[in-house]
Design a protein around this motif. Sequence first.
Motif, PDB file in Angstrom:
ATOM      1  N   ASN A 192       3.737   9.688  -0.408  1.00  0.00           N
ATOM      2  CA  ASN A 192       2.862   9.296   0.700  1.00  0.00           C
ATOM      3  C   ASN A 192       3.170  10.077   1.974  1.00  0.00           C
ATOM      4  O   ASN A 192       2.263  10.449   2.725  1.00  0.00           O
TER       5      ASN A 192
ATOM      6  N   LYS B  57       2.063   1.758  -3.429  1.00  0.00           N
ATOM      7  CA  LYS B  57       0.963   1.832  -4.408  1.00  0.00           C
ATOM      8  C   LYS B  57       1.142   0.742  -5.463  1.00  0.00           C
ATOM      9  O   LYS B  57       1.206   1.028  -6.667  1.00  0.00           O
TER      10      LYS B  57
ATOM     11  N   VAL C 134      -1.426   6.558   6.927  1.00  0.00           N
ATOM     12  CA  VAL C 134      -2.729   6.967   7.463  1.00  0.00           C
ATOM     13  C   VAL C 134      -3.087   6.130   8.682  1.00  0.00           C
ATOM     14  O   VAL C 134      -3.537   6.651   9.710  1.00  0.00           O
TER      15      VAL C 134
ATOM     16  N   ASN D 133       0.818  -1.212   0.000  1.00  0.00           N
ATOM     17  CA  ASN D 133       0.000   0.000   0.000  1.00  0.00           C
ATOM     18  C   ASN D 133       0.854   1.265   0.000  1.00  0.00           C
ATOM     19  O   ASN D 133       0.500   2.264  -0.622  1.00  0.00           O
TER      20      ASN D 133
ATOM     21  N   THR E  58      -7.549   5.836   0.298  1.00  0.00           N
ATOM     22  CA  THR E  58      -6.176   5.800   0.813  1.00  0.00           C
ATOM     23  C   THR E  58      -6.107   5.448   2.298  1.00  0.00           C
ATOM     24  O   THR E  58      -5.049   5.579   2.907  1.00  0.00           O
ATOM     25  N   GLN E  59      -7.212   4.994   2.868  1.00  0.00           N
ATOM     26  CA  GLN E  59      -7.239   4.729   4.306  1.00  0.00           C
ATOM     27  C   GLN E  59      -6.352   3.563   4.724  1.00  0.00           C
ATOM     28  O   GLN E  59      -5.949   3.460   5.888  1.00  0.00           O
TER      29      GLN E  59
ATOM     30  N   ASP F 211      -4.450  12.164   2.294  1.00  0.00           N
ATOM     31  CA  ASP F 211      -4.864  10.761   2.341  1.00  0.00           C
ATOM     32  C   ASP F 211      -5.819  10.477   3.503  1.00  0.00           C
ATOM     33  O   ASP F 211      -6.689   9.609   3.410  1.00  0.00           O
ATOM     34  N   GLN F 212      -5.672  11.221   4.591  1.00  0.00           N
ATOM     35  CA  GLN F 212      -6.547  11.023   5.746  1.00  0.00           C
ATOM     36  C   GLN F 212      -8.001  11.394   5.436  1.00  0.00           C
ATOM     37  O   GLN F 212      -8.912  10.924   6.116  1.00  0.00           O
TER      38      GLN F 212
ATOM     39  N   GLU G 107       1.809  13.700   1.526  1.00  0.00           N
ATOM     40  CA  GLU G 107       0.371  13.836   1.304  1.00  0.00           C
ATOM     41  C   GLU G 107      -0.476  13.143   2.367  1.00  0.00           C
ATOM     42  O   GLU G 107      -1.661  12.897   2.154  1.00  0.00           O
ATOM     43  N   VAL G 108       0.103  12.848   3.514  1.00  0.00           N
ATOM     44  CA  VAL G 108      -0.650  12.125   4.540  1.00  0.00           C
ATOM     45  C   VAL G 108      -1.905  12.888   4.951  1.00  0.00           C
ATOM     46  O   VAL G 108      -2.949  12.282   5.233  1.00  0.00           O
TER      47      VAL G 108
ATOM     48  N   ASP H  61     -13.843  12.070  -2.738  1.00  0.00           N
ATOM     49  CA  ASP H  61     -12.564  12.015  -2.037  1.00  0.00           C
ATOM     50  C   ASP H  61     -11.734  13.269  -2.305  1.00  0.00           C
ATOM     51  O   ASP H  61     -11.239  13.919  -1.382  1.00  0.00           O
TER      52      ASP H  61
ATOM     53  N   ARG I 228      -3.338   2.975   3.601  1.00  0.00           N
ATOM     54  CA  ARG I 228      -1.918   3.294   3.546  1.00  0.00           C
ATOM     55  C   ARG I 228      -1.370   3.400   4.962  1.00  0.00           C
ATOM     56  O   ARG I 228      -2.002   3.992   5.835  1.00  0.00           O
TER      57      ARG I 228
END
Length: 299
Positions: free
Chosen positions: A76, A24, A95, A21, A89-90, A83-84, A79-80, A204, A92
Motif C-alpha cells: 500500500n 486488505k 489514499v 482497508n 482503493t479510495q 491507488d489514487q 502503490e499509493v 481502474d 485505503r
Amino acid sequence: MKTATNNGSNRLIGLFIDIKNLLKGKVLIANVFPVFTAFWLAIYFEGEQFGDYIGLFSLTLIGSTLVISGALMLNNWFEVDLDQNMDRTQKRPTVSGNFSLKAVLWAGILTTIIGLAIMLFTTPEALLYSFLGWFVYVVLYTFWSKRRYTWNTLIGSVSGAFTPLIGWAAIAPANHIVPITLFVILLIWQVPHTLAITIRRLEDYTRAGVPMLPVVRGVQVAMMHHLVYIIALLPLPFLLIEPLGWVFFVIAILLTIGWMIQAVKGFQAKDQKKWAQTSLRFSLIYLILLFLLMVILTI
C-alpha cells in the motif's frame, strides 16, 4: 458527555476500518486460512494431537499473519500513486490521508520484522517460507514487476502459494504430496481470481497505467487465460485421492467443473463486468470450500 463518547467511538470504529482497508481484510484472511489448514493437515498426517501444539500453532498463526500484514502495508505504501487513480482503493488510509505514508512504511517494516522474529520460534523451514512469500510479494511483485509486465499476476501468485508450506513446515518437512499440491492449487487459483478482479475493474487499471493482461491484450485474451488456468486445476484433486479420499476428490472435481462452466459463459456474456464479479465470487467459494473440506474430512 454523550457527544464526546460518541465521537470517541466513531474515531475508534474509523481506526479499525482504516486498518482493515490497509491490510486488505479479505486478502489477509485468504492468505492466513491456508496456513491454518496446512498446519491442521500436518498434525493429522503426522499422527499427532492438535492440543499438544497449541503454543506452536499460536506462534505460527501470529507470526505468519504479521509477516503477511507487513507485506500488504508495504504494498500500500509503494502503490499509493496507483491507488489514487483507482475507484476501488479510495478508502485505503494511504489514499485518504488518514495514515501518513511514513507511518505506513515503518509499520510495514516493523510488523515484518516482528513476524519473522516470531517465526524463528517455529521451525527454520517455516521461517524460510514466510520470508520467501514476503520477498516475492514485496520485492519481485510490488517493487519490480507490477508496473512493468503483464505476467506480474503470476509472480504475485507465487507469493500467496507459500502459505500452506508455512503451516505444514511448522510441524514437519513440506516434502509431502499434500502441501506441495496445495502450493500448486494456490499458485494456479490466484491467476483466474486476479484476472476476474482486473476485468471487473478494467477502467481502474487502465487509468492507473498498470499493465495487467486485460489492459494490454484485451478482455477476450484475458478470459481465455482465465479459462485455461481453471482447467489446469482439474488434474490436481487426483493427487489427493489417497491422502484425503474419494469424497474430497468428487467435490473438488465438481467445484472445478462448475467454475469452468461459469468461465465459458463469459465469452457470451453481454455484461462482462457482471460476469467477472460472478467469477470472482465463484473463485472465493471454490477456495473456501476446498480448504474447509480438507479440515472437515480430517477431524
